[in-house]
Design an enzyme around this catalytic site. Sequence first.
Site, PDB file in Angstrom:
ATOM      1  N   ASN A 126       0.869  -1.174   0.000  1.00  0.00           N
ATOM      2  CA  ASN A 126       0.000   0.000   0.000  1.00  0.00           C
ATOM      3  C   ASN A 126       0.911   1.230   0.000  1.00  0.00           C
ATOM      4  O   ASN A 126       1.466   1.594   1.033  1.00  0.00           O
ATOM      5  CB  ASN A 126      -0.895  -0.028   1.252  1.00  0.00           C
ATOM      6  N   LYS A 145       0.117   4.223  -0.303  1.00  0.00           N
ATOM      7  CA  LYS A 145      -0.529   5.412   0.283  1.00  0.00           C
ATOM      8  C   LYS A 145      -0.272   6.633  -0.612  1.00  0.00           C
ATOM      9  O   LYS A 145      -0.295   6.475  -1.828  1.00  0.00           O
ATOM     10  CB  LYS A 145      -0.055   5.613   1.729  1.00  0.00           C
ATOM     11  N   HIS A 198      -9.511   1.149   4.709  1.00  0.00           N
ATOM     12  CA  HIS A 198      -8.253   1.408   5.433  1.00  0.00           C
ATOM     13  C   HIS A 198      -8.511   2.382   6.583  1.00  0.00           C
ATOM     14  O   HIS A 198      -9.303   3.319   6.442  1.00  0.00           O
ATOM     15  CB  HIS A 198      -7.196   1.968   4.479  1.00  0.00           C
ATOM     16  N   GLU A 229      -6.866   4.766   7.635  1.00  0.00           N
ATOM     17  CA  GLU A 229      -6.596   6.176   7.313  1.00  0.00           C
ATOM     18  C   GLU A 229      -7.786   6.796   6.588  1.00  0.00           C
ATOM     19  O   GLU A 229      -8.071   7.987   6.749  1.00  0.00           O
ATOM     20  CB  GLU A 229      -5.304   6.281   6.486  1.00  0.00           C
ATOM     21  N   GLU A 259      -5.111  -4.700  10.678  1.00  0.00           N
ATOM     22  CA  GLU A 259      -4.112  -3.649  10.864  1.00  0.00           C
ATOM     23  C   GLU A 259      -4.451  -2.869  12.123  1.00  0.00           C
ATOM     24  O   GLU A 259      -5.214  -1.883  12.071  1.00  0.00           O
ATOM     25  CB  GLU A 259      -4.118  -2.691   9.665  1.00  0.00           C
ATOM     26  N   GLY A 317       2.582   2.530  10.930  1.00  0.00           N
ATOM     27  CA  GLY A 317       3.544   3.617  10.797  1.00  0.00           C
ATOM     28  C   GLY A 317       4.196   4.033  12.099  1.00  0.00           C
ATOM     29  O   GLY A 317       4.790   5.110  12.190  1.00  0.00           O
ATOM     30  N   SER A 357       3.549  -1.778  10.471  1.00  0.00           N
ATOM     31  CA  SER A 357       5.008  -1.738  10.663  1.00  0.00           C
ATOM     32  C   SER A 357       5.705  -3.043  10.273  1.00  0.00           C
ATOM     33  O   SER A 357       6.668  -3.448  10.920  1.00  0.00           O
ATOM     34  CB  SER A 357       5.351  -1.339  12.101  1.00  0.00           C
TER      35      SER A 357
END
Length: 252
Positions: free
Chosen positions: A8, A10, A100, A102, A173, A179, A215
């Site tokens: 991904n 992003k 996702h 985000e 996730e 991250g 991560s």
Amino acid sequence: MGKLIAANWKEHPKTEAEALALFKAVAKKERPDGAEVVICPPFIYLEEIAREFKRLTPDRRKGLAVGGQDVFWEEQGAYTSEVGPAMLRSLGVKYAIVGHSERRRFEKETDGTINKKIALAARDGLKIILCVGESLSVREKGAAVAKKFVGQQLLKDLKNIPLKTGQLFVAYEPIWAIGTGKNDRPEDTRDMAVFIKSSLKKTRRISVRFLYGGSVNSKNAADYVQLKEVDGALVGGASLKAEEFGKIINSV
Ligand code: 13P
């Protein structure tokens, strides 16, 4: 069935030239037999990368695919900036990430809109990578609470959608691991995989594949992807460096 490693990207990289160079470098990497690698670039680069994908030799294309980072819940219409499943499929795109964290956080996506997206994408025959996962405050209440939270997400995200075995990947996730350099403990990931797979088997009578994300890098990837219950990984930051990502691919 082999393991799946999805990248991904992003909102990276900043230019199309860099995106193409990264794709070409990743496409050159050796892939273990049976493994599937899915590259999900920003939409703006998708067409060029899909074209580059088609230029690869059949041998290099084997085990490689391109995916969208999102997909909309209508095929077409007055929906500024949205991209529907038919558009993705017309480029030869096989996968789409949906839900996702985000997008849930910054675009205020709800389980309701995620459900509509999955319904249409599934009907259109895209393979779906559905992202779920709890926040730190939920996790701090314990593994049982985290499972309950994820179970609720799945219930709402998949409500009333007829799914075929093989069509859905659930990417777990945990938000606190994205991250941050913090990882879920592999034994907790295994527990979550068993929980997700068995509850969907029981309630929906489908087999799904389970990915871990958060991560993942070349040093820890094997701890997850070599678990029998884990079918692969969804990789963010570490997928932006071909060398590093190549090592992750080869950790399966
Ligand atoms: P990182 O690998 O950068 O933690 O991102 C994980 C992720 O969100 C993949 O979708």
